[in-house]
Design an enzyme around this catalytic site. Sequence first.
Site, short mmCIF file in Angstrom:
data_model
loop_
_atom_site.label_atom_id
_atom_site.label_comp_id
_atom_site.label_asym_id
_atom_site.label_seq_id
_atom_site.Cartn_x
_atom_site.Cartn_y
_atom_site.Cartn_z
N ASP A 275 -6.62 -5.78 1.19
CA ASP A 275 -5.34 -5.51 0.56
C ASP A 275 -4.32 -6.37 1.31
OD1 ASP A 275 -3.25 -4.17 -0.90
OD2 ASP A 275 -2.90 -2.98 0.90
N ASP B 223 -4.87 0.27 2.93
CA ASP B 223 -4.10 1.33 3.60
C ASP B 223 -3.37 2.25 2.64
OD1 ASP B 223 -0.76 0.31 4.18
OD2 ASP B 223 -2.16 -0.69 2.86
N ASP C 207 -5.36 2.04 -2.88
CA ASP C 207 -6.61 1.46 -2.37
C ASP C 207 -7.75 2.48 -2.29
OD1 ASP C 207 -5.43 -1.04 -1.98
OD2 ASP C 207 -4.66 -0.45 -0.01
#
Length: 489
Positions: free
Chosen positions: A185, A377, A381
């Site tokens: 990410d 995080d 996600d």
Amino acid sequence: MAVGETIIIKPGERVPLDGFIVEGSSALNTVALTGESVPRSVTVEDEVMSGCVNLSGLLSVRVAKTAGDSTASKIIEMVEHATDHKSRSETFIRRFARVYTPVVVIVALLLAFLPPLLMGSFADHFATWLYRALTFLVISCPCALVISIPLSFFAGIGGASRAGILVKGANYMDALAKARAVLFDKTGTLTKGTFTANAIHPTACEANHLLHMVAHVERHSTHPIATSLRNAYPNEQDDCTIEEVEELAGRGVKARVNGSVVHVGNVALMESIGAQWHPCDHAGTIVHAAIDGTYAGHIVVSDTIKEESSQAIEALSRLGIRQLVMLTGDHEEVAQQISKQVGITEYYADLLPADKLSRLEAILQQPARGTVLFVGDGINDAPVLARADVGIAMGGLGSDAAIEAADVVIMDDNPLKIATAIRIARHTVGIALQNAWFAIGIKVLVLLLALLGVASMWMAVFADVGVTVLAVLNAMRALRPVKVSRSSN
């Protein structure tokens, strides 16, 4: 609420259902869906998705999907079903035990009964071969394997925790060691998730004056971009007079500063007042400003890359991981700039949680051997973290949903720890294999001597207990954390 009905969403409320705006404009906090901290400006005919938070203006939204089909419900459903398809990596001891134990028992039985029968005098030779069979069983007792190999993994988990990496099971250590691809990410993982003013491009005044006026207009705003602009001008609390502050939903802010009317916001705001704004080739959020109707310039605000991000990518490359991918909900130009700065060549932008999951699935289906890791995080996600072979969450600022769905948690949000985790896992698996081959080698040697009648019972005890002690001592080496050296550049 039925499809086609209209709902009113007030400032501060969460969007309950997916739909399209029929009246009003505002800024939406989309962090739960995209992971991006910069609010998204919306107006009439724009789509809004459930889970976003309305920050400013009053919105009238025509419902397009029922609660069961809404974006928020789909995210929950993806998290619940992601683990159904997740691969479960078995440790060496489990795979080995399936074959070793039945083979040893069968060989011992054959050793006790088959030779006496073949020799023609069963009663005369049975006692001798029974003793050899019992010696064989003592030698083949898998204590060294059963104790030292799990202990190696437990020690590796302990060593990882001392390095600030929490691994939720021995099978994830085994999967980490086989990593072939790492997906990232962006916000909060490779970047800090905090915004700073990186460039000031004035046109009708000095750069400091432009920043000065913009900071005053944004003095009372809670918008993350406003916070970064105030932080960029340290003398914001001066004696200037600030009056008639007005927030223009979805466009920006207007205020009178020292008698001058200052507009700060996006392109739509500049066009509405007739200011001839200038485009910018910098990636990030462009904050435009006009003073008394004249375009004064713009400020580029963007996320800050973590100092360790480029080192982490380099360290992973040195470990032989060739597929490094960034998945982000941010825009294409921002994703391109961040990936270039940290050294990632493959990236995908403008992704919702379902899109990230689809990208992960595509990589998982590639024929290459090894496991796929995902590092994230945010709440958005969670489905990908749960579906990846190994999900790694940033535990410092990461959401509870991400930490719960992940298999590994990095406590200090340092991306360099990803390479450290893989190194620790490979070191741990290496020690476990050393113990396995050492124990098997010694046992095979003594077993051959037992078959020939040379090995005594004390040799059998050494092959069992002695080898176990040596293997346990070797397993303790996994307690020592393995560090990844920083790049010299």
